[in-house]
Design a protein around this motif. Sequence first.
Motif: not given
Length: 311
Positions: A4-18
Motif C-alpha cells: 500500500x501507500x505506506x509500504x514498498x512493493x519493490x523488494x530489490x533494486x538494480x544498480x547499473x554500476x560505473x
Amino acid sequence: MEGDGNHTSVAMFVLLGLSDDKELQLILFPVFLGIYLVTLTWNLGLIILIRLDFHLQTPMYFFLSFLSFIDVCYSSSIVPRMLADFLKDEKTISLMACATQYFVVAWMAMAECCLLASMAYDRYVAIGRPLQYSAIMAPGLCQRMVAGVCGSGFLSSLVQTSLCFHLYYCGPNIIRHFFCDIPQIMTLSCSDPFISQLILFLAAVFVGFGSFLLILLSYGFIAASILKISSLQGCAKALNTCTSHLATVTLFYGTALSVYTHHSSSHTTEQDKVLSVFYVILIPMLNPLIYSLRNKEIKEALRRVIKKVAS
C-alpha cells in the motif's frame, strides 16, 4: 510483493554500476581494489600512529584520528559492494541492504561535515587564543564535540533514510549509480516525494551548509587573528597549521556541491558518477596523505615508532 501507500512493493533494486562494459569492469576492479586497500592502510595506520605516539596526543590529532575512522567507514560502506558488482552480471541489491548502505553513507558524510567544522574551531583557538588553547580544548570538550558530531550525523541520516524508504516504490527499480543514493532512488518513487524532498533538503542544509558556515566563520576569525601577528614568520606558521584542513574542506565541499547542487540538465549521469567516485572513494584515500605529506610531527612520530619497534 504488493504494497500500500505506506509500504514498498519493490523488494530489490538494480544498480547499473560505473559501466556496463565487461572489459572495462575487469580493468576497474584492480584499480578500485588498490585504492580501497591504500585507503584502509593509510587511515588505519594514521589512527594507530596517533594512538601510539605520546607527542600526538593533542586535540588536532584526536580529531584527525576520528576523521580517518569516518573515512574508513565511509569507503567501506561503498567500495566492497562496488567491487563485488564488477564481477556480477546482475547487480541487484535488496531494499534493506540499499537502505542500510545509504544510512551509513549519509551518517558518515554528515558526521564529516560536522567534524570539519569542529576542526576549524580547533584551528581558530590554536591561532587566535594560543595561551588559553590547552584550557579551552580540554579532553572533555573534544570528546563532547566528537559525540555531537556522531549524534548530528546519525540523526540527519536517520531522518533522510526513513523518509526516502518510507515512500511507495512500485517500479521501475533501476538505480543509475554504483551505490544507493537518495536523488536517484527518490526519482523511482510512485508516490509524491515533495514533502520528503523538502524535509531532506532542510536536513542537508541544516547539517551540511550549517557546518560550512561555521567553517567560514572560524576562518574569518582566523584571518583576523593572523592580521594581528606582527612577524611574517609568525603569519607563515599560523597559515601552515591551516593548509591541510583548508585542502580537505575544499575537496570535500567542492565535489559534494558539484554532485548535489547542480541542475539536472547541466550534468549527465556519467559525469555524476565520475564526481561521485572522487567524492566517496578518492577523498577518503587522499585525506591522510594531505595531513601527513608536509607534517613534520607525523613524520617524526613515525620515525620514533619505527625505531621503537626495531629496537
